[in-house]
Scaffold this motif. Structure first.
Motif, PDB file in Angstrom:
ATOM      1  N   GLN A 288     104.025  38.335  40.616  1.00  0.00           N
ATOM      2  CA  GLN A 288     104.588  38.100  41.924  1.00  0.00           C
ATOM      3  C   GLN A 288     104.634  36.617  42.239  1.00  0.00           C
ATOM      4  N   THR A 289     105.572  36.223  43.120  1.00  0.00           N
ATOM      5  CA  THR A 289     105.637  34.822  43.518  1.00  0.00           C
ATOM      6  C   THR A 289     105.985  34.684  44.978  1.00  0.00           C
ATOM      7  N   ALA A 290     106.499  33.495  45.317  1.00  0.00           N
ATOM      8  CA  ALA A 290     106.749  33.191  46.715  1.00  0.00           C
ATOM      9  C   ALA A 290     107.800  34.081  47.323  1.00  0.00           C
ATOM     10  N   GLN A 291     107.768  34.211  48.630  1.00  0.00           N
ATOM     11  CA  GLN A 291     108.642  35.148  49.306  1.00  0.00           C
ATOM     12  C   GLN A 291     110.082  34.674  49.355  1.00  0.00           C
ATOM     13  N   HIS A 292     110.976  35.640  49.339  1.00  0.00           N
ATOM     14  CA  HIS A 292     112.400  35.413  49.474  1.00  0.00           C
ATOM     15  C   HIS A 292     112.706  35.098  50.919  1.00  0.00           C
TER      16      HIS A 292
ATOM     17  N   ASP B 107     111.563  40.347  43.423  1.00  0.00           N
ATOM     18  CA  ASP B 107     110.347  41.025  43.879  1.00  0.00           C
ATOM     19  C   ASP B 107     109.290  39.992  44.243  1.00  0.00           C
ATOM     20  N   PHE B 108     109.473  39.379  45.411  1.00  0.00           N
ATOM     21  CA  PHE B 108     108.599  38.308  45.867  1.00  0.00           C
ATOM     22  C   PHE B 108     107.181  38.795  46.065  1.00  0.00           C
ATOM     23  N   GLY B 109     106.252  37.871  45.875  1.00  0.00           N
ATOM     24  CA  GLY B 109     104.839  38.219  45.916  1.00  0.00           C
ATOM     25  C   GLY B 109     104.165  37.910  47.233  1.00  0.00           C
ATOM     26  N   GLN B 110     102.838  37.955  47.187  1.00  0.00           N
ATOM     27  CA  GLN B 110     102.040  37.730  48.378  1.00  0.00           C
ATOM     28  C   GLN B 110     102.140  36.282  48.848  1.00  0.00           C
ATOM     29  N   GLY B 111     102.062  36.088  50.149  1.00  0.00           N
ATOM     30  CA  GLY B 111     101.995  34.729  50.663  1.00  0.00           C
ATOM     31  C   GLY B 111     102.999  34.458  51.753  1.00  0.00           C
ATOM     32  N   GLN B 112     103.144  33.203  52.101  1.00  0.00           N
ATOM     33  CA  GLN B 112     104.059  32.802  53.148  1.00  0.00           C
ATOM     34  C   GLN B 112     105.485  32.803  52.628  1.00  0.00           C
ATOM     35  N   GLN B 113     106.413  32.794  53.552  1.00  0.00           N
ATOM     36  CA  GLN B 113     107.815  32.852  53.174  1.00  0.00           C
ATOM     37  C   GLN B 113     108.238  31.581  52.471  1.00  0.00           C
ATOM     38  N   GLY B 114     109.118  31.741  51.472  1.00  0.00           N
ATOM     39  CA  GLY B 114     109.583  30.589  50.720  1.00  0.00           C
ATOM     40  C   GLY B 114     110.885  30.052  51.274  1.00  0.00           C
ATOM     41  N   GLY B 115     111.966  30.162  50.483  1.00  0.00           N
ATOM     42  CA  GLY B 115     113.257  29.617  50.886  1.00  0.00           C
ATOM     43  C   GLY B 115     113.720  30.165  52.216  1.00  0.00           C
ATOM     44  N   SER B 116     114.444  29.364  52.970  1.00  0.00           N
ATOM     45  CA  SER B 116     114.854  29.756  54.303  1.00  0.00           C
ATOM     46  C   SER B 116     116.180  30.473  54.337  1.00  0.00           C
ATOM     47  N   SER B 117     117.046  30.186  53.404  1.00  0.00           N
ATOM     48  CA  SER B 117     118.349  30.833  53.396  1.00  0.00           C
ATOM     49  C   SER B 117     118.942  30.747  52.001  1.00  0.00           C
ATOM     50  N   SER B 118     119.835  31.690  51.699  1.00  0.00           N
ATOM     51  CA  SER B 118     120.451  31.715  50.377  1.00  0.00           C
ATOM     52  C   SER B 118     121.645  30.785  50.335  1.00  0.00           C
TER      53      SER B 118
ATOM     54  N   THR C  57     112.254  31.145  38.070  1.00  0.00           N
ATOM     55  CA  THR C  57     112.528  29.968  38.892  1.00  0.00           C
ATOM     56  C   THR C  57     112.133  30.220  40.335  1.00  0.00           C
ATOM     57  N   HIS C  58     112.402  31.414  40.843  1.00  0.00           N
ATOM     58  CA  HIS C  58     112.104  31.671  42.255  1.00  0.00           C
ATOM     59  C   HIS C  58     110.597  31.702  42.526  1.00  0.00           C
ATOM     60  N   VAL C  59     109.798  31.807  41.478  1.00  0.00           N
ATOM     61  CA  VAL C  59     108.342  31.763  41.638  1.00  0.00           C
ATOM     62  C   VAL C  59     107.872  30.317  41.781  1.00  0.00           C
ATOM     63  N   VAL C  60     108.349  29.440  40.905  1.00  0.00           N
ATOM     64  CA  VAL C  60     107.823  28.076  40.868  1.00  0.00           C
ATOM     65  C   VAL C  60     108.528  27.135  41.837  1.00  0.00           C
ATOM     66  N   THR C  61     109.609  27.606  42.490  1.00  0.00           N
ATOM     67  CA  THR C  61     110.293  26.788  43.495  1.00  0.00           C
ATOM     68  C   THR C  61     110.207  27.427  44.873  1.00  0.00           C
ATOM     69  N   LEU C  62     109.463  28.528  44.995  1.00  0.00           N
ATOM     70  CA  LEU C  62     109.418  29.281  46.255  1.00  0.00           C
ATOM     71  C   LEU C  62     110.843  29.598  46.706  1.00  0.00           C
ATOM     72  N   ASP C  63     111.625  30.108  45.753  1.00  0.00           N
ATOM     73  CA  ASP C  63     113.037  30.441  45.942  1.00  0.00           C
ATOM     74  C   ASP C  63     113.839  29.257  46.460  1.00  0.00           C
ATOM     75  N   GLY C  64     113.656  28.118  45.817  1.00  0.00           N
ATOM     76  CA  GLY C  64     114.449  26.946  46.145  1.00  0.00           C
ATOM     77  C   GLY C  64     113.971  26.168  47.346  1.00  0.00           C
ATOM     78  N   ALA C  65     112.869  26.597  47.960  1.00  0.00           N
ATOM     79  CA  ALA C  65     112.390  25.921  49.166  1.00  0.00           C
ATOM     80  C   ALA C  65     111.761  24.578  48.864  1.00  0.00           C
ATOM     81  N   SER C  66     111.251  24.407  47.646  1.00  0.00           N
ATOM     82  CA  SER C  66     110.547  23.162  47.338  1.00  0.00           C
ATOM     83  C   SER C  66     110.664  22.829  45.858  1.00  0.00           C
ATOM     84  N   SER C  67     110.820  21.542  45.580  1.00  0.00           N
ATOM     85  CA  SER C  67     110.818  21.076  44.195  1.00  0.00           C
ATOM     86  C   SER C  67     109.469  20.480  43.831  1.00  0.00           C
TER      87      SER C  67
END
Length: 494
Positions: A56-60, A311-322, A193-203
């Protein structure tokens, strides 16, 4: 990849006849008859399947509407591990704490050899009935309370768990957990990629990785591939890790047994089982990390909200918009894949990697409520062959290439006068791959590189699965006639 189904001889519910006595092979020279319900080829029958959960990773960005998918991700692998020694001894002298068991290092070979046999037979081969309740092999722990009744999944879990890790990703914009699969003994790991970038929210995401035996490492990103949602990270100062062994995913059949391994909902070392539900499947997923490419958007050919989500994992929300969508070729499985499985392993009945878990379907068509959270039996994994190509390129060059057809495509079935499903070419780029292959506006592509094409997403996913410069054949329909062409793909650029 073929898309055939292997029927279960016991689906009628009729009782299975008792096993006939084995003939005296020494007298007749003929092999013993196969056990009822077991294929002649030795392929495990339905009901004996194994699955493994994805990490699991950061939230969508839509995690609020999809709490079940928040923070979970899936990862892939690129290095081939050393093959299991099928000639290793099956002795019961291997140490497990203070107990003794058969060496679990050869679990996969043993499982393959006893496919179709009862749990007792596997237990006698693998685990000594000396009162030992915990079986350990390297960096994994498997609980066995009754050694006489262990099944094949126990052996698969013992082999696979040391190669699956849990990833924690945090940044100032959020955080989440996902899974990953070990590619090399010195710490290369594949994930999404969506795990290690929090779905593009952070580099700039801080990564902490926990192995199945509880060791914790810092990690850095080697490279990401948002087009196929794969990424490679490197664990700091890691040694002696257990790389996953790759299977040839092009040889899978519908109905093959699978096991998913990962950390759904943050529950590390979780194992689930199922079958290959479908092959030659392609899905379109919203992604905040995808490059803003005009052709990439237009190639999709689908309108409306997709029911498929990372299938986003536990934690705070990641990317804000697609910012866009990606089309990827996947293996569909009914193995339970839940938030946190992203980046985890989907393995076969030998414990070899067949896919990296990446996404799940939601019952609400992209707007599911918490009551619909979790697995509904429709999960997706990126095939191992694609994972290997992409991760090999990332490790060698820091990034991966993807094919470009040079054509605008839509769904042929959506055209008013259409009588065939496929990818309808609406325009071709001058000098591009499609134009050089002789394709024209109005052609309907029905097959690409041996894989059926039913819509624009299928074609885009298959083109992107190949590297830039790759050669492929395609079949298309023009004015009612079926034609074929060879194409040399261009390179997709951001």
């Amino acid at each position: 990849m073929s898309d055939s189904n292997t029927p279960d001889p016991n689906t009628s519910g009729a009782p299975v006849p008792p096993r006939p006595p084995l003939p005296d092979s020494g007298a007749t020279g003929h092999p013993a008859p196969s056990t009822p319900g077991q294929a002649e080829s030795g392929t495990p029958q339905p009901g004996n399947g194994w699955f493994a959960h994805a990490p699991q990773t950061a939230q969508h960005p839509q995690a609020a509407q999809h709490p079940q998918t928040a923070g979970h991700h899936a990862a892939g692998a690129s290095f081939s591990a050393q093959p299991t020694d099928t000639h290793a001894s099956r002795t019961t002298d291997a140490k497990v704490g203070s107990g003794k068991i058969v060496a679990v290092l050869v679990a996969a070979a043993i499982v393959g050899a006893v496919s179709g046999l009862g749990g007792a037979a596997i237990g006698n081969d693998m685990f000594a009935a000396n009162g030992t309740s915990v079986v350990s092999q390297g960096s994994t722990t498997v609980t066995v309370n009754d050694p006489d009744t262990v099944n094949q999944t126990t052996g698969i879990a013992a082999k696979t768990l040391p190669s699956v890790v849990t990833i924690s990703a945090t940044s100032s914009s959020g955080g989440g957990t996902g899974s990953g699969v070990v590619l090399s003994s010195d710490g290369y790991v594949v994930t999404n990629t969506h795990v290690v970038t929090l779905d593009g929210a952070s580099s700039d995401v801080a990564l902490r990785v926990t192995t199945s035996d509880g060791k914790v490492y810092d990690a850095t990103v080697v490279g990401t591939d948002p087009i196929y949602d794969l990424a490679v990270i490197k664990l700091t100062d890691a040694t002696g890790l257990t790389p996953i062994t790759f299977a040839d995913s092009s040889k899978l059949n519908v109905g093959d047994t699978t096991v998913a391994v990962g950390a759904p909902l943050g529950l590390s070392n979780t194992v689930t089982t199922g079958i290959v539900s479908a092959l030659n499947r392609s899905i379109q997923i919203a992604s905040s990390a995808v490059p803003d490419s005009g052709e990439q958007q237009q190639d999709q050919g689908q309108n409306g909200e997709s029911p498929f989500q990372f299938d986003f994992g536990q934690g705070q929300q990641g990317g804000s918009s697609s910012s866009g969508t990606i089309s990827i070729a996947v293996i569909q499985t009914d193995a339970a894949i839940n938030p946190g499985n992203s980046g985890g392993a989907l393995v076969d009945d030998k414990g070899d990697l067949i896919g990296i878990n990446v996404a799940i379907a939601t019952a609400g068509g992209g707007s599911s409520s918490s009551s619909e959270a979790g697995s509904i039996g429709v999960g997706f994994s990126i095939p191992a062959n694609i994972v290997k190509r992409v991760t090999d390129e990332i490790i060698a060059d820091g990034s991966a290439t993807h094919g470009l057809l040079g054509a605008m495509v839509g769904n042929a079935a959506d055209a008013q006068d259409s009588d065939i499903a496929g990818a309808l070419i609406s325009d071709v780029t001058s000098g591009g791959a499609a134009a050089q292959a002789g394709l024209k506006s109005g052609d309907v592509v029905t097959e690409f590189d041996g894989v059926p094409v039913r819509d624009a997403t299928d074609l885009t996913a298959q083109v992107r699965a190949l590297a830039a410069g790759a050669k492929a054949s395609l079949v298309y329909v023009r004015d009612g006639k079926t034609l074929s062409a060879d194409v040399t793909l261009g390179e997709l650029t951001e």
